[in-house]
Scaffold this motif. Structure first.
Motif, PDB file in Angstrom:
ATOM      1  N   LYS A 152       0.840  -1.207   0.000  1.00 58.75           N
ATOM      2  CA  LYS A 152       0.000   0.000   0.000  1.00 58.75           C
ATOM      3  C   LYS A 152       0.873   1.254   0.000  1.00 58.75           C
ATOM      4  CE  LYS A 152      -3.535   2.402   2.660  1.00 58.75           C
ATOM      5  NZ  LYS A 152      -4.361   2.393   3.873  1.00 58.75           N
ATOM      6  N   LYS A 153       1.895   1.278   0.857  1.00 63.86           N
ATOM      7  CA  LYS A 153       2.784   2.451   0.903  1.00 63.86           C
ATOM      8  C   LYS A 153       3.491   2.654  -0.439  1.00 63.86           C
ATOM      9  CE  LYS A 153       3.725   2.378   5.841  1.00 63.86           C
ATOM     10  NZ  LYS A 153       4.752   2.222   6.889  1.00 63.86           N
ATOM     11  N   ARG A 154       3.929   1.534  -0.997  1.00 66.00           N
ATOM     12  CA  ARG A 154       4.620   1.632  -2.264  1.00 66.00           C
ATOM     13  C   ARG A 154       3.705   2.185  -3.360  1.00 66.00           C
ATOM     14  NH1 ARG A 154       5.329  -2.426  -5.898  1.00 66.00           N
ATOM     15  NH2 ARG A 154       4.663  -3.946  -4.347  1.00 66.00           N
ATOM     16  N   TYR A 155       2.442   1.664  -3.396  1.00 67.26           N
ATOM     17  CA  TYR A 155       1.511   2.115  -4.422  1.00 67.26           C
ATOM     18  C   TYR A 155       1.075   3.555  -4.183  1.00 67.26           C
ATOM     19  CZ  TYR A 155       0.894  -2.151  -7.094  1.00 67.26           C
ATOM     20  OH  TYR A 155       1.104  -3.207  -7.939  1.00 67.26           O
ATOM     21  N   VAL A 159       1.188   6.287  -6.928  1.00 65.56           N
ATOM     22  CA  VAL A 159       0.003   7.053  -7.357  1.00 65.56           C
ATOM     23  C   VAL A 159       0.299   8.536  -7.311  1.00 65.56           C
ATOM     24  CG1 VAL A 159      -2.361   7.672  -6.739  1.00 65.56           C
ATOM     25  CG2 VAL A 159      -1.675   5.279  -6.793  1.00 65.56           C
ATOM     26  N   GLU A 160       1.014   9.000  -6.256  1.00 69.33           N
ATOM     27  CA  GLU A 160       1.345  10.419  -6.131  1.00 69.33           C
ATOM     28  C   GLU A 160       2.235  10.882  -7.310  1.00 69.33           C
ATOM     29  OE1 GLU A 160       3.136  11.135  -2.375  1.00 69.33           O
ATOM     30  OE2 GLU A 160       1.282  10.776  -1.224  1.00 69.33           O
ATOM     31  N   LYS A 161       3.044   9.968  -7.771  1.00 65.71           N
ATOM     32  CA  LYS A 161       3.951  10.305  -8.871  1.00 65.71           C
ATOM     33  C   LYS A 161       3.335   9.955 -10.233  1.00 65.71           C
ATOM     34  CE  LYS A 161       8.065   9.552  -6.046  1.00 65.71           C
ATOM     35  NZ  LYS A 161       9.276   8.760  -5.885  1.00 65.71           N
ATOM     36  N   ASN A 162       2.052   9.517 -10.169  1.00 69.47           N
ATOM     37  CA  ASN A 162       1.330   9.158 -11.380  1.00 69.47           C
ATOM     38  C   ASN A 162       2.052   8.070 -12.164  1.00 69.47           C
ATOM     39  OD1 ASN A 162      -0.826  10.998 -11.041  1.00 69.47           O
ATOM     40  ND2 ASN A 162       0.493  12.658 -11.783  1.00 69.47           N
ATOM     41  N   ALA A 165      -1.872   3.230 -11.767  1.00 72.64           N
ATOM     42  CA  ALA A 165      -3.294   3.616 -11.703  1.00 72.64           C
ATOM     43  C   ALA A 165      -3.774   3.568 -10.254  1.00 72.64           C
ATOM     44  CB  ALA A 165      -4.133   2.675 -12.572  1.00 72.64           C
ATOM     45  N   LYS A 166      -4.678   4.534  -9.940  1.00 75.57           N
ATOM     46  CA  LYS A 166      -5.250   4.599  -8.581  1.00 75.57           C
ATOM     47  C   LYS A 166      -6.042   3.339  -8.250  1.00 75.57           C
ATOM     48  CE  LYS A 166      -7.703   7.841  -5.649  1.00 75.57           C
ATOM     49  NZ  LYS A 166      -8.452   9.121  -5.616  1.00 75.57           N
ATOM     50  N   ARG A 167      -6.512   2.669  -9.286  1.00 76.03           N
ATOM     51  CA  ARG A 167      -7.323   1.441  -9.104  1.00 76.03           C
ATOM     52  C   ARG A 167      -6.512   0.362  -8.382  1.00 76.03           C
ATOM     53  NH1 ARG A 167      -7.073  -2.524 -12.496  1.00 76.03           N
ATOM     54  NH2 ARG A 167      -6.198  -1.194 -14.123  1.00 76.03           N
ATOM     55  N   ASN A 168      -5.226   0.300  -8.650  1.00 76.36           N
ATOM     56  CA  ASN A 168      -4.392  -0.715  -7.996  1.00 76.36           C
ATOM     57  C   ASN A 168      -4.331  -0.468  -6.495  1.00 76.36           C
ATOM     58  OD1 ASN A 168      -3.777  -2.015 -10.418  1.00 76.36           O
ATOM     59  ND2 ASN A 168      -2.036  -0.650 -10.844  1.00 76.36           N
ATOM     60  N   LEU A 169      -4.281   0.806  -6.076  1.00 75.05           N
ATOM     61  CA  LEU A 169      -4.265   1.120  -4.639  1.00 75.05           C
ATOM     62  C   LEU A 169      -5.591   0.759  -3.990  1.00 75.05           C
ATOM     63  CD1 LEU A 169      -2.762   2.391  -2.256  1.00 75.05           C
ATOM     64  CD2 LEU A 169      -3.647   4.632  -2.983  1.00 75.05           C
ATOM     65  N   GLU A 170      -6.675   1.006  -4.718  1.00 75.71           N
ATOM     66  CA  GLU A 170      -8.003   0.667  -4.178  1.00 75.71           C
ATOM     67  C   GLU A 170      -8.153  -0.840  -3.991  1.00 75.71           C
ATOM     68  OE1 GLU A 170     -10.621   2.413  -6.998  1.00 75.71           O
ATOM     69  OE2 GLU A 170     -10.462   4.442  -6.118  1.00 75.71           O
TER      70      GLU A 170
END
Length: 374
Positions: A152-155, A159-162, A165-170
């Motif tokens: 989660k931290k890695r993703y 995500v912050e660095k684009n 995809a945000k979907r992977n974090l979700e």
């Protein structure tokens, strides 16, 4: 002529008289003769009821009767003793019934408790296995969650660095929620198992306490056993007392005296009969000291009893008392005062019957004896 005949008759009479006198004197020299003769026994025994008392209901023998060893002589009413025996037997029966009931109860309770304890112990073992499996699953979930937390931290950085995809974090957050839910579910189940284990442990302790109470039943059974054994000993003693209400001859004997009659109440130890052994009679002679010469142990003797003048008995001397009869008189003579009158002393001589109808003899009969001098 008449004078000659008279002289002849006188001579014949003198000869006959002399011959008779010679025979008489010779007989007196050869034999010690006495009429101080008595039939005696040294084994006169008084027999009585042993340990029992009561009313005599039967007397089977009379004076002079012959009896055999073990033959019934008299009987005391055994009713009271039989009543006591019946009560004792009933008490033993009741205690045996009570003991049987306690044994059945003990076996039933012990069996039920052992089954319950075994089941509870088995269930506890199963619960421990289930708890162990759940704890293992929880540990696996924690490991998975830790890995997801790192992902989660890695993703989040990506995500912050684009860079992703945000979907992977979700998806990671969704997986964490699912793992948390599983962990919570397992913890709830673990708590349920702990509660169930506590109940089982409490029940196990309670059953073990109850099992310890079975020991009390065992102690009660032991106490009943002691009481039953004691009553059985009492029963044996009462049975002995009942047997003692029959008075039996201790040996082959003759009844010398009957002291009691039917209907009399007697206590233990009081004489009922006096008896003596059949073959223990002898002739007691109180022989004048001046007739003792030549009388020895083994000397032949010829006895006539006053009761049976036509019956002859033969015997032999087997004992000559070393003291005179007067020595043991109840009131012995006192010669210390200097006054003394010579009196012929008598020596007790005992003769054993060797020939004659001994069954005719009765203690105390008198007669006459001739003892052949040696």
């Amino acid at each position: 002529m008449k004078n000659k005949i008279a002289l002849i008759i006188l001579v014949v009479l003198l000869i006959v008289f002399g011959f008779v006198a010679y025979k008489w004197i010779k007989h007196r020299i050869e034999y010690a003769i006495s009429d101080a003769v008595f039939v005696e026994t040294d084994n006169l025994s008084n027999i009585a009821f042993n340990r029992v008392s009561g009313k005599i209901i039967k007397m089977y023998k009379q004076e002079g009767d012959k009896v055999k060893k073990g033959e019934l002589l008299a009987k005391i009413d055994p009713t009271d003793y039989k009543t006591t025996l019946s009560k004792t037997e009933k008490e033993i029966e009741n205690l045996l019934f009570e003991k049987k009931a306690l044994e059945i109860k003990k076996d039933r309770i012990e069996k039920q408790l052992n089954i319950a304890i075994n089941i509870a112990q088995t269930e506890l073992n199963q619960l421990d296995l289930e708890k162990k499996a759940i704890k293992y699953q929880i540990e696996e979930l924690k490991a998975q969650k830790e890995q997801l937390q790192r992902d989660k931290k890695r993703y989040e950085n990506l995500v912050e660095k684009n860079l992703t995809a945000k979907r992977n974090l979700e998806e990671i957050n969704t997986q964490l929620k699912i793992l948390n839910a599983k962990e919570n579910s397992l913890k709830v189940k673990l708590n349920q198992l702990d509660y169930k284990k506590k109940i089982l442990e409490d029940n196990l302790k309670l059953n073990k306490v109850k099992l310890a109470q079975v020991k009390e039943l065992e102690e009660n059974i032991k106490a009943l056993n002691k009481k039953i054994e004691s009553l059985k000993e009492t029963k044996k003693d009462i049975q002995n007392l009942i047997s003692y209400t029959d008075l039996k001859a201790p040996f082959d004997a003759i009844i010398a005296k009957k002291f009691k009659s039917v209907g009399e109440v007697v206590s233990a130890g009081k004489p009922i009969y006096s008896i003596f052994p059949r073959n223990n009679l002898y002739i007691l002679v109180l022989l004048d000291e001046n007739k003792l010469k030549g009388v020895k142990v083994g000397s032949k003797a010829y006895i006539t009893l006053d009761a049976y003048p036509d019956k002859k008995f033969e015997g032999e001397v087997f004992e000559i008392n070393p003291t005179t009869a007067a020595k043991f008189a109840l009131v012995p003579r006192d010669i210390t005062a200097g006054e003394f009158t010579k009196v012929a002393q008598r020596i007790p001589v005992k003769i054993r019957i060797t020939k004659g109808d001994i069954s005719l003899l009765k203690v105390g009969l008198g007669g006459e004896v001739e003892i052949k001098r040696k």
